[in-house]
Motif scaffolding. Structure first.
Motif, PDB file in Angstrom:
ATOM      1  N   ILE A  23       0.826  -1.192   0.000  1.00 21.96           N
ATOM      2  CA  ILE A  23       0.000   0.000   0.000  1.00 21.96           C
ATOM      3  C   ILE A  23       0.874   1.261   0.000  1.00 21.96           C
ATOM      4  CG2 ILE A  23      -1.804   1.267   1.215  1.00 21.96           C
ATOM      5  CD1 ILE A  23      -2.701  -1.402   0.041  1.00 21.96           C
ATOM      6  N   HIS A  24       0.544   2.176  -0.904  1.00 25.19           N
ATOM      7  CA  HIS A  24       1.125   3.517  -0.906  1.00 25.19           C
ATOM      8  C   HIS A  24      -0.027   4.510  -0.745  1.00 25.19           C
ATOM      9  CE1 HIS A  24       5.374   2.774  -2.401  1.00 25.19           C
ATOM     10  NE2 HIS A  24       4.825   1.574  -2.331  1.00 25.19           N
ATOM     11  N   VAL A  25       0.109   5.436   0.200  1.00 24.94           N
ATOM     12  CA  VAL A  25      -0.965   6.380   0.505  1.00 24.94           C
ATOM     13  C   VAL A  25      -0.641   7.724  -0.129  1.00 24.94           C
ATOM     14  CG1 VAL A  25      -2.303   7.481   2.328  1.00 24.94           C
ATOM     15  CG2 VAL A  25      -1.418   5.168   2.666  1.00 24.94           C
ATOM     16  N   ALA A  26      -1.582   8.242  -0.917  1.00 27.12           N
ATOM     17  CA  ALA A  26      -1.392   9.528  -1.580  1.00 27.12           C
ATOM     18  C   ALA A  26      -1.453  10.660  -0.563  1.00 27.12           C
ATOM     19  CB  ALA A  26      -2.459   9.717  -2.662  1.00 27.12           C
ATOM     20  N   GLU A  27      -0.777  11.762  -0.870  1.00 25.90           N
ATOM     21  CA  GLU A  27      -0.768  12.932   0.017  1.00 25.90           C
ATOM     22  C   GLU A  27      -2.148  13.572   0.053  1.00 25.90           C
ATOM     23  OE1 GLU A  27       1.686  17.160   0.532  1.00 25.90           O
ATOM     24  OE2 GLU A  27       2.286  15.659  -0.972  1.00 25.90           O
ATOM     25  N   HIS A  28      -2.572  13.969   1.254  1.00 23.43           N
ATOM     26  CA  HIS A  28      -3.896  14.563   1.437  1.00 23.43           C
ATOM     27  C   HIS A  28      -3.761  16.083   1.508  1.00 23.43           C
ATOM     28  CE1 HIS A  28      -7.825  15.446   3.331  1.00 23.43           C
ATOM     29  NE2 HIS A  28      -8.213  14.333   2.722  1.00 23.43           N
ATOM     30  N   PRO A  29      -4.719  16.842   0.932  1.00 21.46           N
ATOM     31  CA  PRO A  29      -4.598  18.308   0.943  1.00 21.46           C
ATOM     32  C   PRO A  29      -4.775  18.941   2.319  1.00 21.46           C
ATOM     33  CG  PRO A  29      -6.695  17.632  -0.018  1.00 21.46           C
ATOM     34  CD  PRO A  29      -5.897  16.390   0.156  1.00 21.46           C
ATOM     35  N   VAL A  30      -5.395  18.243   3.268  1.00 21.17           N
ATOM     36  CA  VAL A  30      -5.665  18.837   4.586  1.00 21.17           C
ATOM     37  C   VAL A  30      -4.895  18.134   5.692  1.00 21.17           C
ATOM     38  CG1 VAL A  30      -7.457  19.301   6.312  1.00 21.17           C
ATOM     39  CG2 VAL A  30      -7.952  19.629   3.879  1.00 21.17           C
ATOM     40  N   PHE A  31      -4.964  16.826   5.713  1.00 25.34           N
ATOM     41  CA  PHE A  31      -4.432  16.074   6.853  1.00 25.34           C
ATOM     42  C   PHE A  31      -3.096  15.423   6.518  1.00 25.34           C
ATOM     43  CE2 PHE A  31      -9.081  15.906   7.550  1.00 25.34           C
ATOM     44  CZ  PHE A  31      -9.125  16.520   8.800  1.00 25.34           C
ATOM     45  N   ALA A  32      -2.260  15.345   7.542  1.00 21.49           N
ATOM     46  CA  ALA A  32      -1.028  14.550   7.498  1.00 21.49           C
ATOM     47  C   ALA A  32      -1.153  13.481   8.579  1.00 21.49           C
ATOM     48  CB  ALA A  32       0.196  15.424   7.757  1.00 21.49           C
ATOM     49  N   ARG A  33      -0.895  12.237   8.195  1.00 18.74           N
ATOM     50  CA  ARG A  33      -1.088  11.135   9.126  1.00 18.74           C
ATOM     51  C   ARG A  33       0.174  10.859   9.932  1.00 18.74           C
ATOM     52  NH1 ARG A  33      -3.272   5.036   7.598  1.00 18.74           N
ATOM     53  NH2 ARG A  33      -2.972   4.100   9.656  1.00 18.74           N
ATOM     54  N   HIS A  34       0.001  10.689  11.235  1.00 12.01           N
ATOM     55  CA  HIS A  34       1.079  10.282  12.137  1.00 12.01           C
ATOM     56  C   HIS A  34       0.543   9.134  12.981  1.00 12.01           C
ATOM     57  CE1 HIS A  34       3.695  13.789  11.313  1.00 12.01           C
ATOM     58  NE2 HIS A  34       2.550  14.434  11.160  1.00 12.01           N
ATOM     59  N   GLY A  35       0.803   7.903  12.517  1.00 10.28           N
ATOM     60  CA  GLY A  35       0.231   6.752  13.211  1.00 10.28           C
ATOM     61  C   GLY A  35      -1.268   6.728  13.014  1.00 10.28           C
ATOM     62  N   ALA A  36      -2.005   6.722  14.126  1.00 17.85           N
ATOM     63  CA  ALA A  36      -3.468   6.747  14.052  1.00 17.85           C
ATOM     64  C   ALA A  36      -4.019   8.155  14.168  1.00 17.85           C
ATOM     65  CB  ALA A  36      -4.068   5.871  15.161  1.00 17.85           C
ATOM     66  N   ASP A  37      -3.160   9.155  14.350  1.00 19.30           N
ATOM     67  CA  ASP A  37      -3.599  10.543  14.494  1.00 19.30           C
ATOM     68  C   ASP A  37      -3.507  11.273  13.167  1.00 19.30           C
ATOM     69  OD1 ASP A  37      -3.980  10.079  17.189  1.00 19.30           O
ATOM     70  OD2 ASP A  37      -1.986  10.828  17.754  1.00 19.30           O
ATOM     71  N   LEU A  38      -4.408  12.269  13.020  1.00 17.46           N
ATOM     72  CA  LEU A  38      -4.395  13.143  11.864  1.00 17.46           C
ATOM     73  C   LEU A  38      -4.034  14.550  12.316  1.00 17.46           C
ATOM     74  CD1 LEU A  38      -7.674  11.964  10.069  1.00 17.46           C
ATOM     75  CD2 LEU A  38      -5.322  11.407   9.434  1.00 17.46           C
ATOM     76  N   HIS A  39      -3.063  15.157  11.644  1.00 18.58           N
ATOM     77  CA  HIS A  39      -2.632  16.508  11.988  1.00 18.58           C
ATOM     78  C   HIS A  39      -3.039  17.463  10.871  1.00 18.58           C
ATOM     79  CE1 HIS A  39       0.328  15.605  15.390  1.00 18.58           C
ATOM     80  NE2 HIS A  39      -0.197  14.441  15.054  1.00 18.58           N
ATOM     81  N   CYS A  40      -3.493  18.654  11.276  1.00 19.17           N
ATOM     82  CA  CYS A  40      -3.832  19.679  10.304  1.00 19.17           C
ATOM     83  C   CYS A  40      -3.559  21.055  10.911  1.00 19.17           C
ATOM     84  CB  CYS A  40      -5.286  19.578   9.844  1.00 19.17           C
ATOM     85  SG  CYS A  40      -6.486  19.937  11.127  1.00 19.17           S
TER      86      CYS A  40
END
Length: 397
Positions: free
Chosen positions: A254-271
């Motif tokens: 699996i490769h995850v595309a970059e999201h325009p709002v959120f950046a993933r850190h483990g199970a957390d989402l940062h914005c």
């Protein structure tokens, strides 16, 4: 040699093949010229090897027991032309292998039917798909079973035949003369490539391999909570093996595309949320879009089934860089239950250009707050840690 061959190996006359082999191993380890170079010992080693040459071969042993010459009168010495023995016998004696005696017993033919190789493909998914799971259709180009010959490799109506060179053993004997006599080594048969059989009429579709390349479609279920680098295993979906053997496994990375709002850190989402200076001072409330909103845009969910935003309250006096945590609205756990959090970093935007009226109002506010000429607050920098001092020592300015 006048000494009885059974006495040379120290075995009874009714000894079986395993007893003969064990006796030879024991004596060969003691008497081999590389271990004991004494001339008398070398002569005894030759006698032991000659005895084993005869007694390990059922036909030569029968002839010897009847009083005949197992070497047909060809001289009979260990170094003579008739005293051939297998190199695997010596290796067997020293390393305890099961290569067999001089009468044969090599590895045998290798099978045509073997397990296929595993395959790896990379799949890019959106952050919402990785978080909540999805099913994707993949086009896979792999080896599949040849339908014309059903994996046999032979043309319809024909079948593999026994190799005439090795007679189905998959190996051939190669003789080499040395100071020890004629050394016989076993090598894969060049005619049948070690299979022991030959396909006289190969299948026209697979050219005798039993498999062909083909593109096929399959559905891959991506579980909720996967992250970049996660591999999903699909058992039996890889390459079909030679000869129609069982297929290997297919791994989907699996490769995850970059999201325009959120950046993933483990199970957390940062914005990051940017608010005007006045809103940070007075406080405000705004709608923060959730990752579920992507599912609604893609049609995976309807507006009535899922919340697409959450209210974010900016308290009066919020400073730039302040972080607020929204619990339980992050990424679901891959294994287990629960979800991570959303971490919101507030950035206060200071205006860079003011019109005359705005500048006048800000000056009035500064006068009311006695901030016409603020001195600011100067604080001592915190002491550096041991690691900080160590880093600076190797990075001088």
């Amino acid at each position: 040699m006048s000494q009885d061959l059974y006495e040379t190996l120290g075995i009874p006359r009714d000894a079986d093949g395993d007893t003969i082999k064990k006796a030879y191993r024991k004596l060969a380890r003691q008497l081999h010229p590389d271990v004991n170079p004494d001339p008398e010992t070398q002569e005894r080693f030759k006698d032991v090897s000659r005895a084993y040459e005869v007694l390990s071969d059922p036909e030569k042993r029968r002839m010897y027991d009847l009083g005949g010459d197992p070497f047909n009168g060809a001289g009979g010495g260990f170094a003579g032309a008739g005293a051939g023995f297998s190199f695997t016998d010596i290796m067997d004696a020293f390393f305890g292998g099961a290569a067999g005696g001089a009468a044969g017993g090599g590895r045998g033919p290798r099978p045509r039917v073997r397990r296929g190789q595993d395959a790896l493909i990379r799949l890019e998914v959106d952050l919402a798909e990785a978080a909540f799971g999805t099913t994707r259709e993949l086009k896979v180009d792999t080896a599949v079973l040849c339908t014309l010959c059903q994996g046999s490799g032979a043309a319809p109506g024909s079948s593999p035949t026994t190799c005439e060179t090795c007679h189905g053993r998959g190996e051939t004997v190669h003789l080499q003369r040395s100071f020890l006599g004629e050394i016989r080594t076993m090598r894969p048969c060049a005619a049948c490539r070690g299979f022991g059989t030959i396909i006289p009429e190969p299948c026209r579709e697979c050219s005798g391999d039993g498999r062909v390349r083909s593109r096929r479609s399959l559905n891959v279920k991506i579980p909720a909570g996967v992250d970049a680098g996660t591999r999903v295993q699909l058992s039996g979906q890889g390459e079909v093996g030679p000869g129609g053997g069982p297929a290997g496994d297919l791994y989907v990375e699996i490769h995850v595309a970059e999201h325009p709002v959120f950046a993933r850190h483990g199970a957390d989402l940062h914005c990051q949320v940017t608010v005007p200076m006045t809103a940070a001072a007075l406080g405000t409330s705004l709608d923060l879009p959730l990752l579920e909103a992507d599912l609604v845009e893609e049609g995976a969910e309807s507006d009535s089934e899922v919340e697409t935003s959450v209210a974010l309250d900016i308290r009066p006096g919020t400073q730039s860089g302040h972080e607020q945590v929204i619990r339980g609205l992050g990424v679901p756990a891959l294994r287990g239950s629960g979800r991570g959090d959303i971490v919101v970093r507030v950035v206060v935007e200071t205006p860079t250009r003011l019109d005359p009226r705005q500048e006048e109002l800000l000056k009035e506010l500064a006068a009311i707050r006695h901030e016409e000429s603020p001195e600011g607050t100067v604080r001592t920098a915190p002491p550096k840690s041991v690691f900080g001092r160590f880093r600076d020592a190797f990075n001088p300015r």
